[in-house]
Enzyme design. Structure first.
Site, PDB file in Angstrom:
ATOM      1  N   CYS A 131       0.834  -1.207   0.000  1.00 28.88           N
ATOM      2  CA  CYS A 131       0.000   0.000   0.000  1.00 28.88           C
ATOM      3  C   CYS A 131       0.866   1.253   0.000  1.00 28.88           C
ATOM      4  CB  CYS A 131      -0.929  -0.030   1.209  1.00 28.88           C
ATOM      5  SG  CYS A 131      -1.919   1.444   1.407  1.00 28.88           S
ATOM      6  N   CYS A 134      -0.368   4.120   2.160  1.00 27.98           N
ATOM      7  CA  CYS A 134      -0.128   3.899   3.596  1.00 27.98           C
ATOM      8  C   CYS A 134       1.328   4.131   3.966  1.00 27.98           C
ATOM      9  CB  CYS A 134      -0.483   2.464   3.989  1.00 27.98           C
ATOM     10  SG  CYS A 134      -2.064   1.908   3.349  1.00 27.98           S
ATOM     11  N   ASP A 135       2.228   3.621   3.153  1.00 27.87           N
ATOM     12  CA  ASP A 135       3.621   3.524   3.604  1.00 27.87           C
ATOM     13  C   ASP A 135       4.623   4.363   2.813  1.00 27.87           C
ATOM     14  OD1 ASP A 135       2.832   1.777   5.599  1.00 27.87           O
ATOM     15  OD2 ASP A 135       3.008   0.024   4.303  1.00 27.87           O
TER      16      ASP A 135
HETATM   17  C1  FAD Z   1       0.782  -4.156   5.135  1.00 24.72           C
HETATM   18  C2  FAD Z   1      -0.410  -3.224   5.124  1.00 24.72           C
HETATM   19  C3  FAD Z   1      -0.280  -1.952   5.645  1.00 24.72           C
HETATM   20  C4  FAD Z   1      -1.370  -1.083   5.657  1.00 24.72           C
HETATM   21  N1  FAD Z   1      -1.205   0.154   6.205  1.00 24.72           N
HETATM   22  C5  FAD Z   1      -2.257   0.987   6.252  1.00 24.72           C
HETATM   23  C6  FAD Z   1      -2.126   2.300   6.810  1.00 24.72           C
HETATM   24  O1  FAD Z   1      -1.044   2.695   7.250  1.00 24.72           O
HETATM   25  N2  FAD Z   1      -3.234   3.090   6.825  1.00 24.72           N
HETATM   26  C7  FAD Z   1      -4.437   2.693   6.321  1.00 24.72           C
HETATM   27  O2  FAD Z   1      -5.401   3.454   6.397  1.00 24.72           O
HETATM   28  N3  FAD Z   1      -4.592   1.480   5.774  1.00 24.72           N
HETATM   29  C8  FAD Z   1      -3.536   0.627   5.715  1.00 24.72           C
HETATM   30  N4  FAD Z   1      -3.672  -0.592   5.125  1.00 24.72           N
HETATM   31  C9  FAD Z   1      -4.967  -0.935   4.518  1.00 24.72           C
HETATM   32  C10 FAD Z   1      -5.955  -1.344   5.603  1.00 24.72           C
HETATM   33  O3  FAD Z   1      -5.333  -2.314   6.433  1.00 24.72           O
HETATM   34  C11 FAD Z   1      -7.223  -1.904   4.974  1.00 24.72           C
HETATM   35  O4  FAD Z   1      -7.794  -0.930   4.141  1.00 24.72           O
HETATM   36  C12 FAD Z   1      -8.236  -2.265   6.059  1.00 24.72           C
HETATM   37  O5  FAD Z   1      -7.666  -3.214   6.934  1.00 24.72           O
HETATM   38  C13 FAD Z   1      -9.506  -2.849   5.466  1.00 24.72           C
HETATM   39  O6  FAD Z   1     -10.311  -3.274   6.501  1.00 24.72           O
HETATM   40  P1  FAD Z   1     -11.455  -4.356   6.288  1.00 24.72           P
HETATM   41  O7  FAD Z   1     -12.029  -4.589   7.635  1.00 24.72           O
HETATM   42  O8  FAD Z   1     -12.352  -3.963   5.191  1.00 24.72           O
HETATM   43  O9  FAD Z   1     -10.718  -5.669   5.762  1.00 24.72           O
HETATM   44  P2  FAD Z   1      -9.527  -6.524   6.359  1.00 24.72           P
HETATM   45  O10 FAD Z   1      -8.635  -5.727   7.233  1.00 24.72           O
HETATM   46  O11 FAD Z   1      -8.945  -7.221   5.184  1.00 24.72           O
HETATM   47  O12 FAD Z   1     -10.258  -7.597   7.293  1.00 24.72           O
HETATM   48  C14 FAD Z   1     -10.991  -8.638   6.761  1.00 24.72           C
HETATM   49  C15 FAD Z   1     -11.423  -9.573   7.863  1.00 24.72           C
HETATM   50  O13 FAD Z   1     -12.310 -10.550   7.314  1.00 24.72           O
HETATM   51  C16 FAD Z   1     -11.965 -11.818   7.820  1.00 24.72           C
HETATM   52  N5  FAD Z   1     -12.435 -12.830   6.884  1.00 24.72           N
HETATM   53  C17 FAD Z   1     -12.058 -13.049   5.602  1.00 24.72           C
HETATM   54  N6  FAD Z   1     -12.723 -14.102   5.068  1.00 24.72           N
HETATM   55  C18 FAD Z   1     -13.548 -14.561   6.054  1.00 24.72           C
HETATM   56  C19 FAD Z   1     -14.480 -15.627   6.142  1.00 24.72           C
HETATM   57  N7  FAD Z   1     -14.731 -16.466   5.120  1.00 24.72           N
HETATM   58  N8  FAD Z   1     -15.130 -15.827   7.321  1.00 24.72           N
HETATM   59  C20 FAD Z   1     -14.906 -14.993   8.367  1.00 24.72           C
HETATM   60  N9  FAD Z   1     -14.040 -13.955   8.328  1.00 24.72           N
HETATM   61  C21 FAD Z   1     -13.367 -13.751   7.189  1.00 24.72           C
HETATM   62  C22 FAD Z   1     -10.458 -11.758   7.999  1.00 24.72           C
HETATM   63  O14 FAD Z   1     -10.034 -12.737   8.934  1.00 24.72           O
HETATM   64  C23 FAD Z   1     -10.298 -10.339   8.531  1.00 24.72           C
HETATM   65  O15 FAD Z   1     -10.494 -10.333   9.915  1.00 24.72           O
HETATM   66  C24 FAD Z   1      -2.612  -1.494   5.108  1.00 24.72           C
HETATM   67  C25 FAD Z   1      -2.753  -2.772   4.575  1.00 24.72           C
HETATM   68  C26 FAD Z   1      -1.666  -3.641   4.588  1.00 24.72           C
HETATM   69  C27 FAD Z   1      -1.815  -5.034   4.013  1.00 24.72           C
END
Ligand code: FAD
Length: 307
Positions: A131, A134-135
């Protein structure tokens, strides 16, 4: 029978849980294969509002979970492996047990595609990222490498020229999938260099816990060489976690949930939140905001139905 089950324990799911719990809906949150979601694999998050010094990703997401639990949310370890959304109550197979719910929030995220090199995996959050938004800021005046050949890679590389001293796009083919306009923009940027027909064999230095260089290989000639680099951005796409909903929820060709306005999906009573629907912004704050929206929709939906 639950009023609401929330699939996913990332920023979106946990924020939805805070709102649903405070609305007295006693949400059940299914944590999934990656409890805490994508933020659980990162280190410092500097762009989530409210933290002038930044905050550790895992701490941030754990705190939202604690906040949700404080108001009565329950968490279940396990993953949704099958779903029956054909009628209400909806039924979800979570590991080996079926659960019933009146409404559903799908917040299952989209996992970044990685090269899956052991060294790359060990250095995520320590110089390896998926990302740029983000970084990128951490790599001011540094050497940055971007892996990929599509629009995302071009976009990330262009964005990273704001920070890096030099950006190298490494692509395993000669031709690019990126659109002409994006490719031309990258080609015309003096800070961006290209390495084609090249693959990454290893990212160093796992022992020092920081990216210092990579081992590259031209797969045509088999020539290998080392190149110094500080930031290693993998931009080869994301995989939305929607396998359990295939044929039921409207999904786009890449598997992202298609929004039917606000947090609505094509099925009444099923709502979306976060990266599982968002292929554009993909940020913790937008995911958290989407979680809030989905929970408010759930509350109003149940209210309208007299629950
Ligand atoms: C390395 C990295 C660094 C980042 N740094 C930043 C940053 O500095 N600032 C920022 O704003 N964003 C950052 N991001 C982006 C940010 O993390 C994501 O935009 C955010 O986490 C999205 O949230 P979400 O809850 O939609 O999905 P996710 O965080 O992807 O969470 C998805 C969840 O769904 C669960 N899940 C998936 N499939 C199933 C299933 N079949 N049954 C039950 N549960 C399931 C997973 O276990 C997880 O808990 C970063 C991402 C990464 C990878």
């Amino acid at each position: 029978m639950r009023d609401v089950i929330i699939i996913g324990s990332g920023c979106a799911g946990n924020t939805a849980a805070v709102y649903a719990a405070r609305a007295n809906l006693k949400p059940l949150v299914v944590a999934g294969h990656e409890p805490g979601g994508q933020l659980s694999i990162t280190t410092l998050v500097e762009n989530f509002p409210g933290f002038p010094e930044g905050v550790d990703g895992p701490v941030l997401v754990e705190n939202i979970k604690k906040q949700a639990e404080h108001f009565g949310a329950e968490y279940l370890h396990g993953s949704v492996v099958e779903a029956d959304l054909s009628k209400r109550p909806f039924r979800l197979l979570i590991d080996n047990e079926w659960h019933e719910t009146r409404t559903l929030i799908v917040a299952s995220g989209a996992s970044a595609r990685w090269l899956n090199l052991p060294s790359e995996q060990k250095l995520i959050g320590h110089g390896v990222s998926s990302c740029a938004t983000c970084d990128g800021f951490f790599y001011r005046g540094k050497k940055i490498m971007v892996i990929g050949g599509g629009d995302t890679a071009m976009e990330e590389a262009n964005f990273l020229t704001r920070f890096g001293e030099e950006i190298t796009i490494v692509h395993r083919r000669e031709e690019f999938r990126a659109s002409k306009i994006m490719l031309d923009r990258a080609r015309n940027n003096p800070k961006i260099k290209f390495l084609t027909n090249t693959v990454v064999d290893e990212v160093h230095d796992v022992e020092k816990k920081i990216v210092t260089s990579v081992k590259l290989r031209n797969w045509r000639t088999n020539e290998t060489w080392k190149r110094d680099v500080d930031g290693f951005f993998v931009a080869i796409g994301h995989i939305p976690n929607t396998a359990a909903f295939l044929g039921q929820l409207d999904l786009d060709p890449d598997g992202y949930v298609i929004s039917h306005g606000g947090a609505k999906t094509n099925i009444q009573g099923v709502f979306h939140a976060g990266d599982v629907q968002d292929r554009v912004y993909r940020q913790a704050i937008t995911a958290a905001g989407a979680g809030c929206m989905a929970a408010i929709e759930v509350e109003r939906f149940l209210e309208a139905e007299g629950h």
